[in-house]
Design an enzyme around this catalytic site. Sequence first.
Site, PDB file in Angstrom:
ATOM      1  NE  ARG A   1     -15.427  50.677  52.056  1.00 55.59           N
ATOM      2  CZ  ARG A   1     -15.834  49.430  51.905  1.00 55.59           C
ATOM      3  NH1 ARG A   1     -15.938  48.918  50.690  1.00 55.59           N
ATOM      4  NH2 ARG A   1     -16.143  48.699  52.939  1.00 55.59           N
TER       5      ARG A   1
ATOM      6  CB  SER B   1     -31.650  53.024  50.468  1.00 58.20           C
ATOM      7  OG  SER B   1     -32.139  52.781  51.766  1.00 58.20           O
TER       8      SER B   1
ATOM      9  N   GLY C   1     -18.920  56.174  58.863  1.00 49.29           N
ATOM     10  CA  GLY C   1     -20.107  56.455  58.053  1.00 49.29           C
ATOM     11  C   GLY C   1     -19.829  57.156  56.737  1.00 49.29           C
ATOM     12  CD  GLU C   2     -14.944  58.595  53.205  1.00 47.73           C
ATOM     13  OE1 GLU C   2     -14.544  58.892  52.064  1.00 47.73           O
ATOM     14  OE2 GLU C   2     -14.189  58.429  54.180  1.00 47.73           O
ATOM     15  NE  ARG C   3     -20.671  51.247  51.276  1.00 45.88           N
ATOM     16  CZ  ARG C   3     -21.944  50.934  51.432  1.00 45.88           C
ATOM     17  NH1 ARG C   3     -22.526  50.988  52.625  1.00 45.88           N
ATOM     18  NH2 ARG C   3     -22.674  50.565  50.401  1.00 45.88           N
TER      19      ARG C   3
ATOM     20  CD  GLU D   1     -18.063  52.738  59.275  1.00 46.58           C
ATOM     21  OE1 GLU D   1     -19.247  53.089  59.208  1.00 46.58           O
ATOM     22  OE2 GLU D   1     -17.111  53.463  58.927  1.00 46.58           O
ATOM     23  CG  ASN D   2     -13.976  51.034  55.952  1.00 41.89           C
ATOM     24  OD1 ASN D   2     -14.598  51.063  54.908  1.00 41.89           O
ATOM     25  ND2 ASN D   2     -13.777  52.122  56.688  1.00 41.89           N
TER      26      ASN D   2
ATOM     27  NE  ARG E   1     -19.365  49.739  55.818  1.00 41.88           N
ATOM     28  CZ  ARG E   1     -20.666  49.781  56.065  1.00 41.88           C
ATOM     29  NH1 ARG E   1     -21.443  48.833  55.568  1.00 41.88           N
ATOM     30  NH2 ARG E   1     -21.187  50.742  56.792  1.00 41.88           N
TER      31      ARG E   1
END
Length: 312
Positions: free
Chosen positions: A49, A63, A91-93, A125-126, A129
Amino acid sequence: MSNKKAGLGGLGRGLDHLFSTSETNETTNNSDIILVHVMDIKANQHQPRKKFKEETLQELATSIKNQGIVQPLIVRNYEGPERVKYEIVAGERRFRAAKLAGINEVPVIVRDYTDAESMTIALIENLQREDLNAIDEAEALNQLKIVHNLSQEELAEKVGKSRSNVANILRLLTLPENIKRMIVNDEIKAGHGRALLCITNPHDQQFLCSSIIEHSLSVREVEKALDYWKEHGTFPAELMHNYIAPAKKEKKENAEPCQVIKDIDLKLKDIFHKKAQIKGTEDKGSIKINYKNKDELLYILSVLSIESKEID
């Protein structure tokens, strides 16, 4: 920097498992989770990403500020030149959002992943999404294909897509860089990009791309314009008012003839009284002999041993 214990989460091992599960599918003991300072963590070098949407990142940051990070980051030990302890695997986001929220420590699970496994997890993971743009998705799929030496058919099976879908996504990578950037920036859609691939003429391709933005053309409207272009070699009149024809290439000056050709040219001029000329190379060219009257023509024919009683 502290390494304190925290909450739960996990990621499986093995290529087939990585292709079929998300990081939440395997139970992890609370003892596996530690708190690590954000300054001790770096982003994954294989992160597909390239652009994170500010709006959704800010929502996640809010959040996290209110509820904390529910799902720990997956990291691996880092031994590179940078002065950090861990590299993000997944988990970079959450990592970016945590820093945006002013959080100093984040929960992580440390795993002993190889480069190939780390890349695979980050890509998978990406790909799971929905907000991943088509170009980043294409690059992620292409990296998976290369890293694991997969055919398109095998890749499609691994990620749960049809072979034609994977092929269409990967084709976007053949677009010019500026058009790919437009897709990434959401100026045009992936469907527009696939339509533009039908044009092999770079000038017309760029023109139609500009027209998509200028006239807010839908994918269907672009396809109609392409049908017209294929039949007539030009675009519909309503698009052509801003069309600028490509500049014609200037003719290259004749290359300097080689010495052999120069010698032949001199001999021809000497024999035919400067009325002859040779152009080209030893492999290809032409010889031209001018004459102004019948006598000169007869002289040329006699030199060439050609009889022509009709002229006499």
